[in-house]
Design a protein around this motif. Structure first.
Motif, PDB file in Angstrom:
ATOM      1  N   THR A 228       0.822  -1.220   0.000  1.00 32.12           N
ATOM      2  CA  THR A 228       0.000   0.000   0.000  1.00 32.12           C
ATOM      3  C   THR A 228       0.855   1.269   0.000  1.00 32.12           C
ATOM      4  N   ALA A 229       2.167   1.116   0.203  1.00 36.88           N
ATOM      5  CA  ALA A 229       3.060   2.277   0.210  1.00 36.88           C
ATOM      6  C   ALA A 229       3.753   2.481  -1.123  1.00 36.88           C
ATOM      7  N   ALA A 230       3.336   1.763  -2.164  1.00 36.28           N
ATOM      8  CA  ALA A 230       4.015   1.857  -3.461  1.00 36.28           C
ATOM      9  C   ALA A 230       3.977   3.279  -4.006  1.00 36.28           C
ATOM     10  N   HIS A 231       2.814   3.935  -3.916  1.00 39.28           N
ATOM     11  CA  HIS A 231       2.723   5.307  -4.416  1.00 39.28           C
ATOM     12  C   HIS A 231       3.593   6.252  -3.589  1.00 39.28           C
ATOM     13  N   ARG A 232       3.614   6.034  -2.293  1.00 44.59           N
ATOM     14  CA  ARG A 232       4.448   6.869  -1.411  1.00 44.59           C
ATOM     15  C   ARG A 232       5.924   6.766  -1.806  1.00 44.59           C
ATOM     16  N   ILE A 233       6.384   5.554  -2.054  1.00 40.79           N
ATOM     17  CA  ILE A 233       7.784   5.334  -2.400  1.00 40.79           C
ATOM     18  C   ILE A 233       8.090   5.855  -3.797  1.00 40.79           C
ATOM     19  N   TYR A 234       7.193   5.617  -4.732  1.00 44.30           N
ATOM     20  CA  TYR A 234       7.465   5.975  -6.120  1.00 44.30           C
ATOM     21  C   TYR A 234       7.495   7.476  -6.338  1.00 44.30           C
ATOM     22  N   ASN A 235       6.672   8.219  -5.604  1.00 46.35           N
ATOM     23  CA  ASN A 235       6.524   9.660  -5.844  1.00 46.35           C
ATOM     24  C   ASN A 235       7.236  10.546  -4.843  1.00 46.35           C
ATOM     25  N   GLY A 236       7.703   9.995  -3.753  1.00 44.92           N
ATOM     26  CA  GLY A 236       8.273  10.828  -2.702  1.00 44.92           C
ATOM     27  C   GLY A 236       9.627  11.400  -3.073  1.00 44.92           C
ATOM     28  N   PRO A 237       9.871  12.672  -2.813  1.00 46.85           N
ATOM     29  CA  PRO A 237      11.194  13.236  -3.083  1.00 46.85           C
ATOM     30  C   PRO A 237      12.266  12.633  -2.187  1.00 46.85           C
ATOM     31  N   ASP A 238      11.882  12.205  -0.981  1.00 46.80           N
ATOM     32  CA  ASP A 238      12.848  11.584  -0.082  1.00 46.80           C
ATOM     33  C   ASP A 238      13.166  10.151  -0.497  1.00 46.80           C
ATOM     34  N   THR A 239      12.174   9.439  -1.009  1.00 43.67           N
ATOM     35  CA  THR A 239      12.378   8.041  -1.379  1.00 43.67           C
ATOM     36  C   THR A 239      12.987   7.881  -2.768  1.00 43.67           C
ATOM     37  N   ARG A 240      13.045   8.953  -3.551  1.00 47.10           N
ATOM     38  CA  ARG A 240      13.693   8.894  -4.866  1.00 47.10           C
ATOM     39  C   ARG A 240      15.005   9.675  -4.888  1.00 47.10           C
ATOM     40  N   ALA A 241      15.397  10.234  -3.746  1.00 47.48           N
ATOM     41  CA  ALA A 241      16.567  11.114  -3.729  1.00 47.48           C
ATOM     42  C   ALA A 241      17.846  10.393  -4.108  1.00 47.48           C
ATOM     43  N   ASP A 242      17.942   9.084  -3.808  1.00 47.75           N
ATOM     44  CA  ASP A 242      19.194   8.380  -4.111  1.00 47.75           C
ATOM     45  C   ASP A 242      19.481   8.348  -5.605  1.00 47.75           C
ATOM     46  N   GLN A 243      18.438   8.385  -6.436  1.00 43.55           N
ATOM     47  CA  GLN A 243      18.671   8.342  -7.879  1.00 43.55           C
ATOM     48  C   GLN A 243      19.324   9.633  -8.370  1.00 43.55           C
ATOM     49  N   LEU A 244      18.979  10.746  -7.772  1.00 44.40           N
ATOM     50  CA  LEU A 244      19.664  12.004  -8.090  1.00 44.40           C
ATOM     51  C   LEU A 244      21.026  12.070  -7.407  1.00 44.40           C
ATOM     52  N   LEU A 245      21.107  11.535  -6.194  1.00 46.82           N
ATOM     53  CA  LEU A 245      22.358  11.592  -5.447  1.00 46.82           C
ATOM     54  C   LEU A 245      23.431  10.688  -6.036  1.00 46.82           C
ATOM     55  N   ILE A 246      23.040   9.591  -6.693  1.00 44.14           N
ATOM     56  CA  ILE A 246      24.035   8.758  -7.367  1.00 44.14           C
ATOM     57  C   ILE A 246      24.716   9.566  -8.471  1.00 44.14           C
ATOM     58  N   GLY A 247      23.943  10.341  -9.200  1.00 47.17           N
ATOM     59  CA  GLY A 247      24.534  11.238 -10.194  1.00 47.17           C
ATOM     60  C   GLY A 247      25.415  12.283  -9.536  1.00 47.17           C
ATOM     61  N   ALA A 248      24.963  12.804  -8.378  1.00 45.61           N
ATOM     62  CA  ALA A 248      25.767  13.777  -7.653  1.00 45.61           C
ATOM     63  C   ALA A 248      27.078  13.156  -7.179  1.00 45.61           C
ATOM     64  N   LEU A 249      27.022  11.924  -6.693  1.00 47.94           N
ATOM     65  CA  LEU A 249      28.232  11.236  -6.243  1.00 47.94           C
ATOM     66  C   LEU A 249      29.229  11.066  -7.384  1.00 47.94           C
TER      67      LEU A 249
END
Length: 411
Positions: A228-249
């Motif tokens: 039931t948390a799929a939408h929360r994880i998919y859309n959350g800026p906190d739960t998707r931040a690692d995808q931007l941070l990998i580029g930052a790294l």
């Protein structure tokens, strides 16, 4: 979605046509003896990477196909993961380069440039959508004025994150702008956090902190996971931040390594070796994994899978930046692909979804919808580029150039 790099430019202002970025200034001899660039000896290296522009074109094309023919590429939304990693890489490289050159990051100019590049175009798209919703009896645009209002303030992803069941009709007309919300929220927070790290720690410690930050969203997703948390994880800026941070790294790593560092040569060699497998795996995900369907709501993808997609994207980005003579770089740097990615990819992402819904409402369907949607999307993106994006960015660049002598004199 997306989409490098003198002091007065960022990823987006460099996309303005007919405006050539000035080459970055060379470090002084004293700075080179100290290691250069405040610990980021290669931060001023580079220039625009044509292969990244070509990758944007491929990614936005995949998104359009996914939204028209989801059965062809059920995992086509992985293209958004690629966009996130590219954005994190390019923005961080620009910020680190500015700090290496000046010892500061101009947050005001940064946010102004982001707004001029992204804001007016999305506001026009929202206004057109709202107008369609009140002026024409189109079923798919019924009530779209509310979706337009949410998209205009970049909160569509936050609304969708709060919906545990099927998505409501509230954001449906412009649901694709969820990813723009994630990126805008990242752009608000990341420069501030990065500036704190750059000012108060060493360059090596910055690298360690960014690597640690990449892990936190994964742990957070593991704690949150429930179907039931799929939408929360998919859309959350906190739960998707690692995808931007990998580029930052990746950007921080490349800025740290000198041109003669053997670790850079090792990274270049392995990036070239792994690029094709990474592209193949991303293609396999797009072809076989229904990420956004309830059948694809599984704990593997929604916890570590998102990080894996970002790592694969980072391998491709590293190859395009470090290995311009490698075949992936040559293919993605073809002039037509690079030009579209540089100038039209953002507009195509903005307009493709309302254009496709409009054509569907007007009775265009079946095999005609994809070619008609692509053609109409390109026309809308060209209009946005010529009438909105390019004039505003050019005007800002000219304003900055007029101010530079005054600022230099004051200093």
């Amino acid at each position: 979605m997306s989409i490098p790099h003198p002091s007065t430019a960022d990823e987006d202002t460099e996309q303005s046509p007919g405006v050539q970025a000035a080459p970055p200034p060379l470090a002084s001899s004293a700075e080179r003896r100290r290691g250069g660039g405040r610990g980021f000896s290669s931060a001023l290296r580079g220039g625009r990477v044509a292969g990244l522009d070509g990758l944007r074109t491929v990614a936005v094309a995949l998104v359009i196909v996914y939204h028209v023919e989801p059965d062809w590429v059920p995992g086509g939304s992985v293209a958004v993961d690629v966009f996130f990693t590219i954005s994190g890489f390019v923005i961080t490289r620009l910020l680190v380069a500015e700090f290496a050159r000046t010892g500061r990051i101009g947050l005001g100019p940064f946010y102004r440039r982001r707004w001029l590049r992204l804001g007016p175009a999305v506001l026009v798209m929202c206004a057109v959508t709202a107008l369609l919703s009140v002026a024409l009896p189109l079923p798919l645009f019924d009530g779209a004025w509310m979706a337009a209002a949410l998209a205009a303030v970049s909160v569509v992803n936050l609304v969708r994150a709060g919906e545990s069941g099927p998505y409501s009709d509230l954001t449906a007309p412009l649901s694709h702008t969820w990813s723009l919300g994630v990126e805008e929220q990242f752009y608000l927070a990341w420069p501030l956090l990065l500036l704190v790290l750059l000012r108060h720690t060493t360059a090596r410690t910055v690298l360690v902190w960014v690597a640690a930050l990449c892990i936190l969203p994964v742990l957070w997703r593991l704690a949150l996971w429930d179907p039931t948390a799929a939408h929360r994880i998919y859309n959350g800026p906190d739960t998707r931040a690692d995808q931007l941070l990998i580029g930052a790294l990746l950007a921080v790593v490349l800025a740290r390594l000198r041109a003669d560092d053997p670790r850079l040569a090792l990274l270049r060699r392995w990036a070239a070796r792994l690029c094709w497998p990474a592209l193949a795996l991303l293609g396999l995900i797009a072809w076989q994994i229904p990420i956004t369907e309830p059948s694809g709501w599984n704990p593997v993808w929604y916890t570590v899978g998102l990080l894996a997609a970002a790592v694969l994207s980072a391998v491709v980005v590293a190859t395009l930046d470090l290995c311009p003579q490698a075949w992936p770089s040559r293919l993605l740097s073809m002039p037509a692909l690079a030009w579209v990615g540089r100038n039209l990819s953002y507009g195509m992402y903005l307009w493709h979804y309302p254009v496709i819904r409009l054509l569907s409402d007007l009775g265009v369907d079946g095999d005609r919808l994809l070619p008609a949607g692509v053609a109409a999307t390109i026309v809308a993106a060209l209009a946005s580029y010529v009438l909105i994006e390019r004039p505003l960015v050019r005007r800002d660049r000219l304003r900055v150039r007029r101010l530079e002598p005054v600022v230099a004199s004051a200093r």
